[in-house]
Design an enzyme around this catalytic site. Sequence first.
Site, mmCIF file in Angstrom:
data_model
loop_
_atom_site.group_PDB
_atom_site.id
_atom_site.type_symbol
_atom_site.label_atom_id
_atom_site.label_comp_id
_atom_site.label_asym_id
_atom_site.label_seq_id
_atom_site.Cartn_x
_atom_site.Cartn_y
_atom_site.Cartn_z
ATOM 1 N N TYR A 65 -17.766 44.911 -126.892
ATOM 2 C CA TYR A 65 -17.661 43.846 -127.893
ATOM 3 C C TYR A 65 -16.901 42.665 -127.326
ATOM 4 C CZ TYR A 65 -12.726 44.879 -128.855
ATOM 5 O OH TYR A 65 -11.370 45.019 -128.748
ATOM 6 N N LYS A 103 -14.200 46.093 -122.121
ATOM 7 C CA LYS A 103 -13.889 45.865 -123.542
ATOM 8 C C LYS A 103 -14.822 46.722 -124.392
ATOM 9 C CE LYS A 103 -12.726 41.983 -126.616
ATOM 10 N NZ LYS A 103 -11.385 42.403 -127.006
ATOM 11 N N GLU A 132 -0.358 47.006 -121.591
ATOM 12 C CA GLU A 132 -0.630 45.911 -122.532
ATOM 13 C C GLU A 132 -0.244 46.318 -123.937
ATOM 14 O OE1 GLU A 132 -4.848 44.991 -122.136
ATOM 15 O OE2 GLU A 132 -5.313 47.090 -121.869
ATOM 16 N N LEU A 153 -7.186 45.174 -119.903
ATOM 17 C CA LEU A 153 -8.269 44.226 -120.138
ATOM 18 C C LEU A 153 -7.783 42.848 -119.711
ATOM 19 C CD1 LEU A 153 -11.113 43.872 -121.548
ATOM 20 C CD2 LEU A 153 -9.797 42.835 -123.390
#
Length: 281
Positions: free
Chosen positions: A32, A148, A180, A204
Amino acid sequence: MTISYWNGRYLPLDQVQVSPLDRGFLFADGLYEVTAAYNGRLFEAEAHVARLQRGLAALRIETGMSDGDWLAILERLTAESGVDGDLTVYLQVTRGAAAARAHGFPAGVTPTIFGMVSPLKRPPDSWRAQGVAALTMPDIRWGRCDLKTIALLGSVLAQQAATDAGVTDAIQIRDGFVTEGAATNVFVVKDGVIATPVADHRILVGITRQVIQRLATTAGLPFVERDVRAIELATADEVWIASTTKEITPVTTIDGRLVGTGKPGPVWSRVAALFAESQGR
Ligand code: PLP
């Protein structure tokens, strides 16, 4: 009902029907993207499309769509959104709906392509004025966080841990290093140097991260990509989280302890101003 894109057609969102055999539904076999549009203008759309195309190639999902085809969907959804003000365009691509459930790639399926628009709630002013609180927690996600994918359970659990604790984000730690946030990239500032974890399989590579890197470098602010130890969070002058929807948000409390002075820092202030400019504000 807002407009959506569904396998080549534009139709109201409530008319979209997904097959229970879709591999997104059964296996989270898909990707996505979330792209912002400010005042009807898409922000960094080419970078979002490039990341999507890279991910599709890595997962061997063949859509036959060019960069221009993806951009055209983003543009049309934005133009016909019916949303007043800022919005996000969500795009999702799955491997498609096979005739039967089996793990391996099915032959001859057509990928499922879906897009929708939502009003964008921008970060509240209080985040900029005071910063936000975060907690740290182990990163339990898989080994390809650079993709992702719609397999977001690790991020869902991380965000919920933050929400349950009454804080804004969960900074994830793997092997003693910062990876993250639940759905954000993390930055630490020490003695004027901005550092962020290396762009490898552990994170990411956010489009916001790319913009921050570009703006900082252009402005001559020291910026490094390197492994960031979890213990650095305790001694950093500033910590930020960044994403399309959280923009660049200062983190002023981590695990109940103040970061630096406990107020948004001067380096954040400088980069946030450059970022606002790049958004056309
Ligand atoms: N890291 C993760 C795990 C994310 O899910 C996201 C966004 O959803 C980001 C980083 C930030 O990416 P971007 O700046 O492209 O929104």
